[in-house]
Design a protein around this motif. Sequence first.
Motif, PDB file in Angstrom:
ATOM      1  N   ASN A  28     -18.169  50.597  -1.036  1.00  0.00           N
ATOM      2  CA  ASN A  28     -17.252  50.192  -2.052  1.00  0.00           C
ATOM      3  C   ASN A  28     -16.953  51.255  -2.782  1.00  0.00           C
ATOM      4  OD1 ASN A  28     -17.251  49.134  -4.822  1.00  0.00           O
ATOM      5  ND2 ASN A  28     -19.748  48.583  -4.981  1.00  0.00           N
ATOM      6  N   ASP A  29     -15.364  50.331  -2.959  1.00  0.00           N
ATOM      7  CA  ASP A  29     -14.230  51.827  -3.443  1.00  0.00           C
ATOM      8  C   ASP A  29     -14.496  51.542  -4.564  1.00  0.00           C
ATOM      9  OD1 ASP A  29     -13.361  51.573  -0.652  1.00  0.00           O
ATOM     10  OD2 ASP A  29     -11.572  50.135  -0.854  1.00  0.00           O
ATOM     11  N   ARG A  30     -14.452  50.557  -5.147  1.00  0.00           N
ATOM     12  CA  ARG A  30     -14.746  51.441  -6.863  1.00  0.00           C
ATOM     13  C   ARG A  30     -15.329  52.016  -7.498  1.00  0.00           C
ATOM     14  NH1 ARG A  30     -16.243  46.222 -11.376  1.00  0.00           N
ATOM     15  NH2 ARG A  30     -16.357  48.285 -13.019  1.00  0.00           N
ATOM     16  N   MET A  31     -16.911  51.912  -6.354  1.00  0.00           N
ATOM     17  CA  MET A  31     -18.107  52.942  -7.098  1.00  0.00           C
ATOM     18  C   MET A  31     -17.751  54.060  -6.391  1.00  0.00           C
ATOM     19  SD  MET A  31     -22.116  52.623  -6.130  1.00  0.00           S
ATOM     20  CE  MET A  31     -22.422  51.439  -6.993  1.00  0.00           C
ATOM     21  N   THR A  32     -17.055  54.222  -5.541  1.00  0.00           N
ATOM     22  CA  THR A  32     -16.370  55.568  -4.783  1.00  0.00           C
ATOM     23  C   THR A  32     -15.318  56.009  -5.692  1.00  0.00           C
ATOM     24  OG1 THR A  32     -16.794  54.744  -2.401  1.00  0.00           O
ATOM     25  CG2 THR A  32     -15.429  57.048  -2.842  1.00  0.00           C
ATOM     26  N   ALA A  33     -14.601  55.417  -6.269  1.00  0.00           N
ATOM     27  CA  ALA A  33     -13.487  55.296  -7.649  1.00  0.00           C
ATOM     28  C   ALA A  33     -14.624  56.398  -8.544  1.00  0.00           C
ATOM     29  CB  ALA A  33     -12.371  54.938  -7.766  1.00  0.00           C
ATOM     30  N   GLU A  34     -15.587  55.637  -9.454  1.00  0.00           N
ATOM     31  CA  GLU A  34     -16.237  55.654 -10.302  1.00  0.00           C
ATOM     32  C   GLU A  34     -17.549  56.987 -10.254  1.00  0.00           C
ATOM     33  OE1 GLU A  34     -18.699  52.285 -11.268  1.00  0.00           O
ATOM     34  OE2 GLU A  34     -17.343  51.191 -12.302  1.00  0.00           O
ATOM     35  N   GLY A  35     -17.748  57.162  -8.703  1.00  0.00           N
ATOM     36  CA  GLY A  35     -18.388  58.427  -8.551  1.00  0.00           C
ATOM     37  C   GLY A  35     -17.176  59.380  -9.275  1.00  0.00           C
ATOM     38  N   HIS A  36     -16.172  59.624  -8.661  1.00  0.00           N
ATOM     39  CA  HIS A  36     -15.520  60.560  -8.252  1.00  0.00           C
ATOM     40  C   HIS A  36     -15.299  60.469 -10.160  1.00  0.00           C
ATOM     41  CE1 HIS A  36     -12.265  63.577  -6.713  1.00  0.00           C
ATOM     42  NE2 HIS A  36     -10.858  62.669  -7.958  1.00  0.00           N
ATOM     43  N   ALA A  37     -14.543  59.664 -10.607  1.00  0.00           N
ATOM     44  CA  ALA A  37     -14.336  60.152 -12.040  1.00  0.00           C
ATOM     45  C   ALA A  37     -15.473  60.762 -12.527  1.00  0.00           C
ATOM     46  CB  ALA A  37     -13.899  58.453 -13.234  1.00  0.00           C
ATOM     47  N   ASP A  38     -16.597  60.258 -12.557  1.00  0.00           N
ATOM     48  CA  ASP A  38     -17.726  61.033 -13.553  1.00  0.00           C
ATOM     49  C   ASP A  38     -17.746  62.234 -13.149  1.00  0.00           C
ATOM     50  OD1 ASP A  38     -18.760  59.040 -14.030  1.00  0.00           O
ATOM     51  OD2 ASP A  38     -20.481  58.351 -12.700  1.00  0.00           O
ATOM     52  N   GLN A  39     -17.371  63.328 -12.045  1.00  0.00           N
ATOM     53  CA  GLN A  39     -17.943  64.409 -11.448  1.00  0.00           C
ATOM     54  C   GLN A  39     -16.155  65.227 -12.527  1.00  0.00           C
ATOM     55  OE1 GLN A  39     -17.517  65.604  -7.285  1.00  0.00           O
ATOM     56  NE2 GLN A  39     -18.012  63.120  -6.694  1.00  0.00           N
ATOM     57  N   ALA A  40     -14.808  64.596 -12.524  1.00  0.00           N
ATOM     58  CA  ALA A  40     -14.185  65.023 -12.727  1.00  0.00           C
ATOM     59  C   ALA A  40     -14.562  65.348 -14.688  1.00  0.00           C
ATOM     60  CB  ALA A  40     -12.376  64.110 -13.254  1.00  0.00           C
ATOM     61  N   LYS A  41     -15.385  64.156 -15.406  1.00  0.00           N
ATOM     62  CA  LYS A  41     -15.702  64.321 -16.574  1.00  0.00           C
ATOM     63  C   LYS A  41     -16.624  65.241 -16.236  1.00  0.00           C
ATOM     64  CE  LYS A  41     -15.743  59.154 -17.926  1.00  0.00           C
ATOM     65  NZ  LYS A  41     -16.231  58.352 -17.870  1.00  0.00           N
ATOM     66  N   GLY A  42     -17.530  66.004 -15.961  1.00  0.00           N
ATOM     67  CA  GLY A  42     -18.290  66.668 -15.303  1.00  0.00           C
ATOM     68  C   GLY A  42     -17.803  67.708 -15.520  1.00  0.00           C
ATOM     69  N   ASN A  43     -16.314  68.308 -14.452  1.00  0.00           N
ATOM     70  CA  ASN A  43     -15.570  69.469 -14.267  1.00  0.00           C
ATOM     71  C   ASN A  43     -14.967  69.584 -15.355  1.00  0.00           C
ATOM     72  OD1 ASN A  43     -16.331  69.969 -12.365  1.00  0.00           O
ATOM     73  ND2 ASN A  43     -14.806  68.116 -10.941  1.00  0.00           N
ATOM     74  N   ALA A  44     -14.073  68.541 -16.430  1.00  0.00           N
ATOM     75  CA  ALA A  44     -13.758  68.885 -17.343  1.00  0.00           C
ATOM     76  C   ALA A  44     -14.980  69.245 -18.483  1.00  0.00           C
ATOM     77  CB  ALA A  44     -12.881  67.501 -18.121  1.00  0.00           C
ATOM     78  N   ARG A  45     -15.583  68.808 -19.290  1.00  0.00           N
ATOM     79  CA  ARG A  45     -16.568  69.564 -20.261  1.00  0.00           C
ATOM     80  C   ARG A  45     -17.111  70.301 -18.920  1.00  0.00           C
ATOM     81  NH1 ARG A  45     -21.130  66.605 -22.857  1.00  0.00           N
ATOM     82  NH2 ARG A  45     -20.268  64.608 -21.737  1.00  0.00           N
ATOM     83  N   ARG A  46     -17.095  71.111 -18.348  1.00  0.00           N
ATOM     84  CA  ARG A  46     -17.373  72.731 -18.225  1.00  0.00           C
ATOM     85  C   ARG A  46     -16.711  73.471 -18.567  1.00  0.00           C
ATOM     86  NH1 ARG A  46     -19.552  74.465 -12.166  1.00  0.00           N
ATOM     87  NH2 ARG A  46     -21.277  74.811 -12.876  1.00  0.00           N
ATOM     88  N   THR A  47     -15.170  73.349 -18.061  1.00  0.00           N
ATOM     89  CA  THR A  47     -13.962  74.084 -18.526  1.00  0.00           C
ATOM     90  C   THR A  47     -13.493  74.516 -19.216  1.00  0.00           C
ATOM     91  OG1 THR A  47     -12.830  72.506 -16.272  1.00  0.00           O
ATOM     92  CG2 THR A  47     -11.337  73.947 -17.776  1.00  0.00           C
TER      93      THR A  47
END
Length: 57
Positions: A28-47
């Motif tokens: 499921n490409d959509r779920m994969t992309a959503e997971g990648h976006a969630d990781q980016a949000k976590g990285n942004a919050r940490r930064t």
Amino acid sequence: MSGTEKTKAHAEQAKGKAKEAMGRMAGNDRMTAEGHADQAKGNARRTKEDIKDTFRH
């Protein structure tokens, strides 16, 4: 970094990794992309918190 924000960042990153892995397993490409976006949000919050900590000290 405040404990709550640090916890939220780690949780968001873990959630994203799990969602991305499930998306890849299911093909499921959509779920994969959503997971990648969630990781980016976590990285942004940490930064953001790291920058705040830098200016506090």
